[in-house]
Each structure stands twice: as C-alpha cells, then as structure tokens.
Design a protein around this motif. Structure first.
Motif, PDB file in Angstrom:
ATOM      1  N   ALA A  37       2.257   1.653  -3.416  1.00  0.00           N
ATOM      2  CA  ALA A  37       1.230   2.123  -4.344  1.00  0.00           C
ATOM      3  C   ALA A  37       1.000   3.612  -4.180  1.00  0.00           C
ATOM      4  CB  ALA A  37      -0.074   1.352  -4.113  1.00  0.00           C
ATOM      5  N   GLN A  38       1.023   4.104  -2.955  1.00  0.00           N
ATOM      6  CA  GLN A  38       0.839   5.533  -2.720  1.00  0.00           C
ATOM      7  C   GLN A  38       1.998   6.338  -3.276  1.00  0.00           C
ATOM      8  OE1 GLN A  38       0.234   5.985   1.478  1.00  0.00           O
ATOM      9  NE2 GLN A  38      -1.815   5.081   1.433  1.00  0.00           N
ATOM     10  N   GLU A  78       0.833  -1.202   0.000  1.00  0.00           N
ATOM     11  CA  GLU A  78       0.000   0.000   0.000  1.00  0.00           C
ATOM     12  C   GLU A  78       0.868   1.253   0.000  1.00  0.00           C
ATOM     13  OE1 GLU A  78      -3.932   1.801   1.981  1.00  0.00           O
ATOM     14  OE2 GLU A  78      -3.642  -0.274   1.469  1.00  0.00           O
ATOM     15  N   GLN A  79       1.930   1.236   0.789  1.00  0.00           N
ATOM     16  CA  GLN A  79       2.848   2.380   0.815  1.00  0.00           C
ATOM     17  C   GLN A  79       3.491   2.571  -0.548  1.00  0.00           C
ATOM     18  OE1 GLN A  79       5.579   1.435   3.946  1.00  0.00           O
ATOM     19  NE2 GLN A  79       4.260   2.261   5.568  1.00  0.00           N
ATOM     20  N   SER A  90       1.815   6.308  -7.148  1.00  0.00           N
ATOM     21  CA  SER A  90       0.680   7.022  -7.729  1.00  0.00           C
ATOM     22  C   SER A  90       0.982   8.536  -7.804  1.00  0.00           C
ATOM     23  CB  SER A  90      -0.599   6.765  -6.925  1.00  0.00           C
ATOM     24  OG  SER A  90      -0.483   7.330  -5.631  1.00  0.00           O
ATOM     25  N   HIS A  91       1.893   9.017  -6.991  1.00  0.00           N
ATOM     26  CA  HIS A  91       2.269  10.425  -7.032  1.00  0.00           C
ATOM     27  C   HIS A  91       3.441  10.700  -7.970  1.00  0.00           C
ATOM     28  CE1 HIS A  91      -0.506  11.238  -3.849  1.00  0.00           C
ATOM     29  NE2 HIS A  91       0.122  10.443  -2.988  1.00  0.00           N
TER      30      HIS A  91
END
Length: 123
Positions: free
Chosen positions: A112-113, A109-110, A116-117
């Motif tokens: 992916a975050q 999840e980290q 995504s930026h």
C-alpha cells in the motif's frame, strides 16, 4: 479456519466437562469401596463356614471393584493428557496462523505504501 478451530475448542470444553463429571463419580465410587474395605475387620463376620465363604467372595468382589476403579482412573488420566495435548496443539495452530496473518498484513502495508507513491503516466 476460525470456525473450525472454534468448534474444536467447544468440543474440548465439552469433553473436559464430561471428564470432570466422570472423575467426580469415580472418586465417589472409590470412597465407597474404601469404606466397605475398611469395614472388613476380623470381627465383622461370624466364624460360620458358609458366612466365611461369602465374606471371601465379598472381599474378592471389593478387590475387583478396586481394580476396575484403578483402570477407570487411568483412562481418565489418559483422556486428560489427550485433551491437554489437543488444547496445546490448537494454541500452536492459532499462534502459527496469527504469525502468518501478521506477516501478510505487513506485506500488504508495504504494498500500500509503494502504490500510494506511484503516479501512472499517460502514454
């Protein structure tokens, strides 16, 4: 891994059912021997030498059966403890795997975050 753990749990469950069945049978045998032993009062056998010898042999056989039943009961108890330990071990393994999977999910999840930026630049 999950299939392997599932199989082990199925094996433990099957063994537990066998153990319960064995325990029931041993209880029945113990009750039968206890009944036979209780019936061995002084007025059961006539005072005839050959009958007295038979009665002594019979009582010895009942003592032997009782000893065997105690041994079987101990084996059942040992199996019960082993099954309980196996179940605890599998539960601990499941908890450890769950912790690792949750940690992995958090890391993904980290990642992916962060991605995504990110906007790639043309070179």
């Amino acid at each position: 891994m999950a299939g392997d753990v599932g199989l082990r749990i199925d094996e433990i469950s099957a063994n537990l059912n066998k153990l319960i069945s064995m325990h029931t049978q041993v209880q029945r045998m113990r009750d039968q021997v206890a009944g036979l032993r209780a019936a061995q009062t002084g007025d059961v056998w006539p005072a005839i030498d050959s009958v007295s010898q038979f009665a002594g042999t019979y009582r010895s056989a009942l003592d032997g059966a009782e000893s065997t039943i105690r041994s079987i009961e101990q084996e059942i108890e040992d199996c019960r403890l082993a099954l309980a330990e196996s179940a605890r071990s599998l539960q601990n393994q499941d908890e450890a795997v769950e912790e690792r999977l949750l940690a992995l999910a958090a890391r993904l999840e980290q990642t992916a975050q962060v991605t995504s930026h990110y906007t790639p630049r043309a070179v």
